[in-house]
Write a protein that holds these residues in place. Structure first.
Motif, mmCIF file in Angstrom:
data_model
loop_
_atom_site.group_PDB
_atom_site.id
_atom_site.type_symbol
_atom_site.label_atom_id
_atom_site.label_comp_id
_atom_site.label_asym_id
_atom_site.label_seq_id
_atom_site.Cartn_x
_atom_site.Cartn_y
_atom_site.Cartn_z
ATOM 1 N N VAL A 1 0.833 -1.207 0.000
ATOM 2 C CA VAL A 1 0.000 0.000 0.000
ATOM 3 C C VAL A 1 0.870 1.261 0.000
ATOM 4 C CG1 VAL A 1 -0.320 0.280 2.508
ATOM 5 C CG2 VAL A 1 -2.116 1.003 0.930
ATOM 6 N N LEU A 2 2.062 1.199 0.597
ATOM 7 C CA LEU A 2 2.967 2.343 0.516
ATOM 8 C C LEU A 2 3.513 2.518 -0.899
ATOM 9 C CD1 LEU A 2 4.908 2.001 3.886
ATOM 10 C CD2 LEU A 2 3.194 3.719 3.286
ATOM 11 N N ALA A 3 3.762 1.411 -1.582
ATOM 12 C CA ALA A 3 4.169 1.499 -2.992
ATOM 13 C C ALA A 3 3.042 2.088 -3.828
ATOM 14 C CB ALA A 3 4.555 0.117 -3.505
ATOM 15 N N ASP A 4 1.804 1.708 -3.513
ATOM 16 C CA ASP A 4 0.658 2.306 -4.199
ATOM 17 C C ASP A 4 0.590 3.807 -3.931
ATOM 18 O OD1 ASP A 4 -0.485 0.012 -5.434
ATOM 19 O OD2 ASP A 4 -1.375 -0.603 -3.542
ATOM 20 N N ALA A 5 0.871 4.200 -2.707
ATOM 21 C CA ALA A 5 0.854 5.626 -2.367
ATOM 22 C C ALA A 5 1.863 6.391 -3.210
ATOM 23 C CB ALA A 5 1.150 5.808 -0.881
ATOM 24 N N GLU A 6 3.030 5.789 -3.408
ATOM 25 C CA GLU A 6 4.050 6.434 -4.241
ATOM 26 C C GLU A 6 3.616 6.460 -5.705
ATOM 27 O OE1 GLU A 6 8.205 5.599 -1.889
ATOM 28 O OE2 GLU A 6 7.321 3.910 -2.997
ATOM 29 N N THR A 7 3.060 5.336 -6.194
ATOM 30 C CA THR A 7 2.625 5.269 -7.588
ATOM 31 C C THR A 7 1.549 6.301 -7.899
ATOM 32 O OG1 THR A 7 3.135 2.907 -7.753
ATOM 33 C CG2 THR A 7 1.537 3.778 -9.321
ATOM 34 N N TYR A 8 0.565 6.402 -7.013
ATOM 35 C CA TYR A 8 -0.576 7.290 -7.251
ATOM 36 C C TYR A 8 -0.396 8.684 -6.647
ATOM 37 C CZ TYR A 8 -3.040 3.074 -8.751
ATOM 38 O OH TYR A 8 -3.419 1.921 -9.412
ATOM 39 N N ARG A 9 0.753 8.905 -6.009
ATOM 40 C CA ARG A 9 1.051 10.197 -5.394
ATOM 41 C C ARG A 9 -0.067 10.604 -4.430
ATOM 42 N NH1 ARG A 9 3.590 13.650 -10.525
ATOM 43 N NH2 ARG A 9 5.281 12.162 -10.974
ATOM 44 N N ALA A 10 -0.452 9.671 -3.600
ATOM 45 C CA ALA A 10 -1.527 9.911 -2.651
ATOM 46 C C ALA A 10 -1.084 10.875 -1.556
ATOM 47 C CB ALA A 10 -1.971 8.589 -2.029
ATOM 48 N N ARG A 11 -2.026 11.644 -1.086
ATOM 49 C CA ARG A 11 -1.755 12.597 -0.020
ATOM 50 C C ARG A 11 -1.789 11.871 1.322
ATOM 51 N NH1 ARG A 11 -5.730 17.678 1.541
ATOM 52 N NH2 ARG A 11 -4.374 18.683 3.096
ATOM 53 N N LEU A 12 -0.679 11.932 2.060
ATOM 54 C CA LEU A 12 -0.564 11.295 3.362
ATOM 55 C C LEU A 12 -0.069 12.324 4.378
ATOM 56 C CD1 LEU A 12 1.171 7.935 2.324
ATOM 57 C CD2 LEU A 12 -1.275 8.355 2.691
ATOM 58 N N PRO A 13 -0.293 12.088 5.675
ATOM 59 C CA PRO A 13 0.127 13.084 6.671
ATOM 60 C C PRO A 13 1.639 13.188 6.833
ATOM 61 C CG PRO A 13 -0.742 11.138 7.751
ATOM 62 C CD PRO A 13 -1.040 10.992 6.287
ATOM 63 N N TYR A 14 2.365 12.131 6.473
ATOM 64 C CA TYR A 14 3.820 12.114 6.567
ATOM 65 C C TYR A 14 4.395 11.502 5.295
ATOM 66 C CZ TYR A 14 2.899 12.686 11.583
ATOM 67 O OH TYR A 14 2.450 13.139 12.796
ATOM 68 N N PRO A 15 5.663 11.769 5.004
ATOM 69 C CA PRO A 15 6.291 11.124 3.852
ATOM 70 C C PRO A 15 6.283 9.598 3.991
ATOM 71 C CG PRO A 15 7.636 12.949 4.638
ATOM 72 C CD PRO A 15 6.568 12.738 5.666
ATOM 73 N N VAL A 16 6.243 8.905 2.869
ATOM 74 C CA VAL A 16 6.219 7.444 2.876
ATOM 75 C C VAL A 16 7.420 6.878 3.639
ATOM 76 C CG1 VAL A 16 6.478 5.404 1.398
ATOM 77 C CG2 VAL A 16 4.811 7.173 0.807
ATOM 78 N N GLY A 17 8.581 7.498 3.486
ATOM 79 C CA GLY A 17 9.777 7.009 4.179
ATOM 80 C C GLY A 17 9.614 7.017 5.684
ATOM 81 N N HIS A 18 8.986 8.053 6.211
ATOM 82 C CA HIS A 18 8.758 8.129 7.663
ATOM 83 C C HIS A 18 7.806 7.020 8.110
ATOM 84 C CE1 HIS A 18 7.922 9.730 11.646
ATOM 85 N NE2 HIS A 18 6.626 9.662 11.365
ATOM 86 N N ILE A 19 6.756 6.781 7.329
ATOM 87 C CA ILE A 19 5.787 5.739 7.691
ATOM 88 C C ILE A 19 6.460 4.373 7.656
ATOM 89 C CG2 ILE A 19 3.616 4.630 7.028
ATOM 90 C CD1 ILE A 19 2.710 7.354 5.926
#
Length: 337
Positions: free
Chosen positions: A177-195
């Motif tokens: 799901v984090l890879a999906d967030a990167e692929t779709y450029r989803a808005r998250l409260p923190y950068p994917v790396g932090h999560i």
């Protein structure tokens, strides 16, 4: 080569495969409320009442959403071992999209309306009794274990074979799901790396889970059917098992208390303890796992708005609702629960 016309809609092809003709059908009613499959209620002249599910054409989706009907068939088949009339029974299924019929699932229909559409009042006493009944049902489902040769994860195996450990499986699920967030450029409260860092730091608590239990993971009120008159209502159906996986039963507590805290739901926990034979002990480690599963579900809820193209207004509404809960769960996981 298939002799089916690919232009024929899926439902007629499915009914034809089951030997159901026009004269056998009393009614066909499309069902709404789902977000993925096409769902239709088919009532036959002889009284049989079915729900037919067919998946959408291949479209943009999250990585875990591959072959979701495989998961749903697995859920109902396994849940039948726990017994109970609220669980639909599989009539027939085909999980291969390349089959002549396409993929489909036919199951018995269950009575009732989605829980959130039923008006419950303090006077009728239905709410606490229903929560206790739900606890018993979920406790029974959590007693179901995967086959000895299986492992942890989604039966559809979107990330490869079932994993030998829950930590391995859940890491693959969250990474997807984090890879999906990167692929779709989803808005998250923190950068994917932090999560990723938070998830990795809390991952050792997952090693407490050694039994792959049956987890529905989508037990919000829309997937729970309530039937009966005020004062005598009961749970008529537990539906939409397509998001199920073999894993930690604590994961189901997230949707059962969506944006809330399952520890406050004394009625549910009483019914759950009755079915499981002991009370849930909310240790620091269990709360840490609970936080991880909240993170996973909230990530899915935010990321999926992009491939589903829900529109900017709906996406913003989801963000406002989910973002603070995801941030809180990340904070809890970082502190060990």
């Amino acid at each position: 080569m298939s002799d089916q016309d690919p232009a024929t809609p899926p439902l007629p092809r499915v009914l034809d495969a089951l030997g159901v003709g026009e004269r056998d059908i009393a009614s066909i009613v499309p069902l709404t409320g789902g977000t993925y499959n096409t769902v239709t209620r088919v009532t036959l002249a002889d009284g049989r009442d079915w729900v037919v599910k067919t998946p959408p054409p291949r479209t943009a989706a999250l990585r875990y959403e591959r072959d979701l009907l495989v998961n749903e068939v697995a859920f109902y088949t396994a849940a039948a071992r726990a017994g109970g009339p609220a669980i639909p029974r599989v009539v027939r299924s085909e999980t291969d999209p390349a089959a002549e019929t396409g993929a489909y699932l036919v199951m018995t229909a269950r009575p009732g309306r989605p829980w959130h559409e039923v008006s419950l009042t303090a006077d009728d006493g239905d709410e606490p009794r229903l929560r206790t009944e739900l606890g018993r049902i979920v406790g029974q489902l959590h007693g179901v274990t995967g086959a000895a040769t299986s492992g942890f994860g989604y039966p559809a195996e979107p990330f490869g074979p079932l994993a030998p450990t829950w930590r391995f499986a859940f890491t693959a699920m969250t990474e997807a799901v984090l890879a999906d967030a990167e692929t779709y450029r989803a808005r998250l409260p923190y950068p994917v790396g932090h999560i990723r860092t938070v998830l990795a730091g809390a991952a050792p608590v997952l090693d407490e889970v050694t039994r792959p239990a049956l987890v529905h993971f989508d037990l919000w009120p829309g997937n729970l059917l309530v039937t009966g008159e005020p004062g005598a209502r009961t749970i008529g159906g537990v539906i939409d098992g397509e998001r199920m996986f073999w894993g930690d039963p604590v994961a189901d507590f997230v949707s059962l208390a969506l944006f809330g805290d399952i520890e406050r739901d004394r009625d549910f926990l009483a019914g759950y303890a009755e079915a499981r034979g002991s009370e849930v002990e909310f240790t620091d480690a269990l709360r840490a796992r609970y936080a991880l599963y909240r993170i996973y579900l909230y990530l899915i809820m935010l990321v999926e708005t992009v491939p589903r193209a829900v529109g900017s207004e709906a996406a913003h509404g989801t963000w406002e609702l989910v973002d603070p809960h995801l941030a809180d769960a990340l904070d809890a996981a970082g502190k060990g629960g």
